[in-house]
Design a protein around this motif. Structure first.
Motif, PDB file in Angstrom:
ATOM      1  N   SER A 135     -53.311   0.559  34.139  1.00 56.10           N
ATOM      2  CA  SER A 135     -54.029  -0.571  32.843  1.00 56.10           C
ATOM      3  C   SER A 135     -55.396  -1.365  34.015  1.00 56.10           C
ATOM      4  O   SER A 135     -56.179  -1.252  32.618  1.00 56.10           O
ATOM      5  CB  SER A 135     -53.050  -1.583  33.069  1.00 56.10           C
ATOM      6  N   SER A 136     -55.257  -1.258  35.038  1.00 53.95           N
ATOM      7  CA  SER A 136     -56.533  -1.596  35.508  1.00 53.95           C
ATOM      8  C   SER A 136     -57.608  -0.258  34.992  1.00 53.95           C
ATOM      9  O   SER A 136     -58.796  -1.240  35.167  1.00 53.95           O
ATOM     10  CB  SER A 136     -56.646  -1.252  37.074  1.00 53.95           C
ATOM     11  N   ARG A 137     -57.051   1.020  35.241  1.00 50.97           N
ATOM     12  CA  ARG A 137     -58.337   2.188  35.033  1.00 50.97           C
ATOM     13  C   ARG A 137     -58.880   1.847  33.172  1.00 50.97           C
ATOM     14  O   ARG A 137     -59.852   1.774  33.084  1.00 50.97           O
ATOM     15  CB  ARG A 137     -57.676   3.223  34.875  1.00 50.97           C
ATOM     16  N   ARG A 138     -57.995   1.550  32.470  1.00 57.45           N
ATOM     17  CA  ARG A 138     -58.212   0.574  31.193  1.00 57.45           C
ATOM     18  C   ARG A 138     -58.704   0.176  30.827  1.00 57.45           C
ATOM     19  O   ARG A 138     -60.030  -0.163  29.890  1.00 57.45           O
ATOM     20  CB  ARG A 138     -56.880   0.969  30.026  1.00 57.45           C
ATOM     21  N   ARG A 139     -58.607  -1.114  31.884  1.00 55.23           N
ATOM     22  CA  ARG A 139     -59.026  -2.464  31.097  1.00 55.23           C
ATOM     23  C   ARG A 139     -60.867  -2.080  32.451  1.00 55.23           C
ATOM     24  O   ARG A 139     -61.835  -2.639  31.227  1.00 55.23           O
ATOM     25  CB  ARG A 139     -58.823  -3.617  32.229  1.00 55.23           C
ATOM     26  N   ILE A 140     -61.298  -1.573  33.124  1.00 55.88           N
ATOM     27  CA  ILE A 140     -62.102  -1.302  33.255  1.00 55.88           C
ATOM     28  C   ILE A 140     -63.433  -0.444  32.428  1.00 55.88           C
ATOM     29  O   ILE A 140     -64.333  -0.423  32.526  1.00 55.88           O
ATOM     30  CB  ILE A 140     -62.433  -0.430  35.010  1.00 55.88           C
ATOM     31  N   PHE A 141     -62.778   0.888  32.164  1.00 56.37           N
ATOM     32  CA  PHE A 141     -62.827   1.334  31.242  1.00 56.37           C
ATOM     33  C   PHE A 141     -63.276   0.515  29.843  1.00 56.37           C
ATOM     34  O   PHE A 141     -64.807   0.511  29.691  1.00 56.37           O
ATOM     35  CB  PHE A 141     -62.551   2.495  30.597  1.00 56.37           C
ATOM     36  N   GLU A 142     -62.843  -0.332  29.305  1.00 51.92           N
ATOM     37  CA  GLU A 142     -62.972  -1.151  28.631  1.00 51.92           C
ATOM     38  C   GLU A 142     -63.795  -2.288  28.431  1.00 51.92           C
ATOM     39  O   GLU A 142     -65.297  -2.455  27.667  1.00 51.92           O
ATOM     40  CB  GLU A 142     -62.084  -1.845  27.807  1.00 51.92           C
ATOM     41  N   MET A 143     -64.426  -2.380  29.753  1.00 55.32           N
ATOM     42  CA  MET A 143     -65.590  -3.844  29.952  1.00 55.32           C
ATOM     43  C   MET A 143     -66.356  -3.170  30.545  1.00 55.32           C
ATOM     44  O   MET A 143     -67.940  -3.269  29.877  1.00 55.32           O
ATOM     45  CB  MET A 143     -64.937  -4.393  31.554  1.00 55.32           C
ATOM     46  N   LEU A 144     -66.353  -1.321  30.234  1.00 48.91           N
ATOM     47  CA  LEU A 144     -67.762  -0.749  30.621  1.00 48.91           C
ATOM     48  C   LEU A 144     -68.006  -0.382  29.542  1.00 48.91           C
ATOM     49  O   LEU A 144     -69.346   0.334  29.608  1.00 48.91           O
ATOM     50  CB  LEU A 144     -67.083   0.286  32.208  1.00 48.91           C
ATOM     51  N   SER A 145     -67.529  -0.333  28.531  1.00 48.55           N
ATOM     52  CA  SER A 145     -68.157   1.068  27.296  1.00 48.55           C
ATOM     53  C   SER A 145     -67.775  -0.183  26.193  1.00 48.55           C
ATOM     54  O   SER A 145     -68.838   0.306  24.939  1.00 48.55           O
ATOM     55  CB  SER A 145     -67.032   2.195  27.477  1.00 48.55           C
ATOM     56  N   ASN A 146     -67.720  -0.998  25.337  1.00 51.42           N
ATOM     57  CA  ASN A 146     -67.301  -1.840  24.818  1.00 51.42           C
ATOM     58  C   ASN A 146     -68.017  -3.103  24.921  1.00 51.42           C
ATOM     59  O   ASN A 146     -68.250  -3.571  26.122  1.00 51.42           O
ATOM     60  CB  ASN A 146     -65.182  -3.414  24.691  1.00 51.42           C
ATOM     61  N   SER A 147     -68.602  -3.778  23.974  1.00 47.38           N
ATOM     62  CA  SER A 147     -68.896  -4.775  23.811  1.00 47.38           C
ATOM     63  C   SER A 147     -68.375  -6.299  23.857  1.00 47.38           C
ATOM     64  O   SER A 147     -67.224  -6.660  24.026  1.00 47.38           O
ATOM     65  CB  SER A 147     -69.450  -4.577  22.421  1.00 47.38           C
ATOM     66  N   PRO A 148     -68.984  -7.776  23.789  1.00 48.89           N
ATOM     67  CA  PRO A 148     -68.002  -8.315  24.144  1.00 48.89           C
ATOM     68  C   PRO A 148     -67.437  -8.698  22.739  1.00 48.89           C
ATOM     69  O   PRO A 148     -65.951  -9.638  23.804  1.00 48.89           O
ATOM     70  CB  PRO A 148     -69.335  -9.267  24.627  1.00 48.89           C
ATOM     71  N   GLU A 149     -67.656  -8.727  22.142  1.00 50.20           N
ATOM     72  CA  GLU A 149     -66.900  -9.271  20.844  1.00 50.20           C
ATOM     73  C   GLU A 149     -65.189  -7.814  21.127  1.00 50.20           C
ATOM     74  O   GLU A 149     -64.542  -8.699  20.137  1.00 50.20           O
ATOM     75  CB  GLU A 149     -67.302  -8.788  19.430  1.00 50.20           C
ATOM     76  N   GLU A 150     -65.792  -6.559  21.338  1.00 46.19           N
ATOM     77  CA  GLU A 150     -65.040  -5.922  21.359  1.00 46.19           C
ATOM     78  C   GLU A 150     -63.811  -5.694  22.701  1.00 46.19           C
ATOM     79  O   GLU A 150     -62.066  -6.334  21.974  1.00 46.19           O
ATOM     80  CB  GLU A 150     -65.160  -4.050  21.355  1.00 46.19           C
ATOM     81  N   GLN A 151     -63.953  -6.772  23.256  1.00 47.80           N
ATOM     82  CA  GLN A 151     -62.991  -6.718  24.765  1.00 47.80           C
ATOM     83  C   GLN A 151     -62.437  -7.951  24.083  1.00 47.80           C
ATOM     84  O   GLN A 151     -61.612  -7.817  24.763  1.00 47.80           O
ATOM     85  CB  GLN A 151     -64.596  -6.577  25.895  1.00 47.80           C
ATOM     86  N   TYR A 152     -62.930  -9.162  23.547  1.00 43.06           N
ATOM     87  CA  TYR A 152     -62.263 -10.651  23.100  1.00 43.06           C
ATOM     88  C   TYR A 152     -61.725  -9.398  22.066  1.00 43.06           C
ATOM     89  O   TYR A 152     -60.516 -10.703  22.366  1.00 43.06           O
ATOM     90  CB  TYR A 152     -63.562 -11.621  22.753  1.00 43.06           C
ATOM     91  N   ASP A 153     -62.089  -9.443  21.030  1.00 43.36           N
ATOM     92  CA  ASP A 153     -60.454  -9.102  20.511  1.00 43.36           C
ATOM     93  C   ASP A 153     -59.324  -7.838  20.880  1.00 43.36           C
ATOM     94  O   ASP A 153     -58.267  -8.325  20.885  1.00 43.36           O
ATOM     95  CB  ASP A 153     -61.414  -7.837  19.324  1.00 43.36           C
ATOM     96  N   ALA A 154     -59.557  -6.946  21.891  1.00 45.47           N
ATOM     97  CA  ALA A 154     -58.818  -6.504  22.194  1.00 45.47           C
ATOM     98  C   ALA A 154     -58.131  -6.967  23.394  1.00 45.47           C
ATOM     99  O   ALA A 154     -56.758  -7.009  23.416  1.00 45.47           O
ATOM    100  CB  ALA A 154     -59.527  -5.096  23.621  1.00 45.47           C
ATOM    101  N   PHE A 155     -58.393  -8.487  24.218  1.00 42.14           N
ATOM    102  CA  PHE A 155     -57.294  -9.067  24.984  1.00 42.14           C
ATOM    103  C   PHE A 155     -56.895 -10.067  23.781  1.00 42.14           C
ATOM    104  O   PHE A 155     -55.497 -10.467  24.546  1.00 42.14           O
ATOM    105  CB  PHE A 155     -58.193 -10.742  25.834  1.00 42.14           C
ATOM    106  N   ILE A 156     -57.047 -10.510  22.997  1.00 43.57           N
ATOM    107  CA  ILE A 156     -56.332 -11.155  21.725  1.00 43.57           C
ATOM    108  C   ILE A 156     -54.907 -10.216  20.931  1.00 43.57           C
ATOM    109  O   ILE A 156     -54.281 -10.975  21.357  1.00 43.57           O
ATOM    110  CB  ILE A 156     -57.551 -11.794  20.826  1.00 43.57           C
ATOM    111  N   GLN A 157     -55.635  -9.024  20.684  1.00 39.74           N
ATOM    112  CA  GLN A 157     -54.763  -7.982  20.298  1.00 39.74           C
ATOM    113  C   GLN A 157     -53.639  -7.977  21.056  1.00 39.74           C
ATOM    114  O   GLN A 157     -52.509  -8.171  21.067  1.00 39.74           O
ATOM    115  CB  GLN A 157     -55.128  -6.940  19.577  1.00 39.74           C
ATOM    116  N   ALA A 158     -54.391  -7.617  22.259  1.00 34.90           N
ATOM    117  CA  ALA A 158     -53.352  -7.712  23.277  1.00 34.90           C
ATOM    118  C   ALA A 158     -51.612  -8.812  24.140  1.00 34.90           C
ATOM    119  O   ALA A 158     -51.460  -8.408  24.609  1.00 34.90           O
ATOM    120  CB  ALA A 158     -53.536  -6.778  24.755  1.00 34.90           C
ATOM    121  N   ASN A 159     -53.146  -9.459  24.442  1.00 35.57           N
ATOM    122  CA  ASN A 159     -52.330 -10.974  24.409  1.00 35.57           C
ATOM    123  C   ASN A 159     -52.047 -12.315  23.845  1.00 35.57           C
ATOM    124  O   ASN A 159     -52.442 -13.781  24.051  1.00 35.57           O
ATOM    125  CB  ASN A 159     -52.455 -11.533  25.868  1.00 35.57           C
TER     126      ASN A 159
END
Length: 192
Positions: A135-159
């Motif tokens: 999960s840490s590696r997935r989170r790091i990859f998402e932070m490096l590759s996703n836009s802020p909007e995508e990061q927020y959407d992923a956070f809301i979907q997962a949590n």
């Protein structure tokens, strides 16, 4: 608190009742008030922590006052500063309660003894470590590759339940963005 631990272990790692009793017998119970620190930057992390109730966060503040949240730990999760715990060195992070919380703590020597005594518990712990690494590696990859909007959407979907429990500034600190950016994202989503 033993009932919560027993339910958790029964669902995740079927252990005999004697093993659960032994694990619990070495735990220390602690209640934390909102914003109370379990330990602070510079302290040695001496415990593995199981969150029975509430929500903890692992964080550090930069010299300019910005908070960076490394981990969120709601009910039925484990937390610690791995580096400080394993090496018994001063931590670069603090762990504190976001809301009233109840936790179980195991000192390093006691937890290591449990891992030696209960092979099923050791396998379970190794599985938790693997899950955390993934999960840490997935989170790091998402932070490096996703836009802020995508990061927020992923956070809301997962949590979705955490989003309702956290102030916006903490969500922004967890996602590695400014509160201004997060506010802009949320405003844009509401306009759609």
């Amino acid at each position: 608190m033993i009932d919560a631990l027993k339910t958790y272990l029964t669902n995740r790692a079927p252990l005999p009742d004697e093993a659960v009793q032994r694990i619990y017998s070495l735990a220390l119970e602690r209640r934390l008030t909102r914003n109370e620190a379990l330990f602070n930057v510079g302290d040695v992390c001496r415990y593995k922590v199981f969150v029975v109730k509430g929500l903890l966060h692992t964080f550090n503040n930069t010299e300019d006052g910005h908070e960076h949240i490394l981990q969120l730990s709601p009910e039925n999760t484990w937390t610690l500063d791995v580096e400080s715990y394993e090496l018994q060195t001063p931590s670069r992070f603090s762990i504190a309660a976001v809301e009233h919380s109840e936790v179980l703590l195991w000192q390093k020597d006691d937890f290591d003894m449990l891992l030696r005594e209960i092979p099923e518990f050791k396998l379970f712990a190794e599985g938790l470590i693997a899950e955390y690494v993934h999960s840490s590696r997935r989170r790091i990859f998402e932070m490096l590759s996703n836009s802020p909007e995508e990061q927020y959407d992923a956070f809301i979907q997962a949590n979705p339940e955490l989003a309702a429990r956290l102030p916006l500034r903490m969500i922004a600190a967890y996602l590695g963005m400014s509160l201004k950016t997060l506010t802009r994202i949320r405003h844009a989503q509401l306009q759609r």
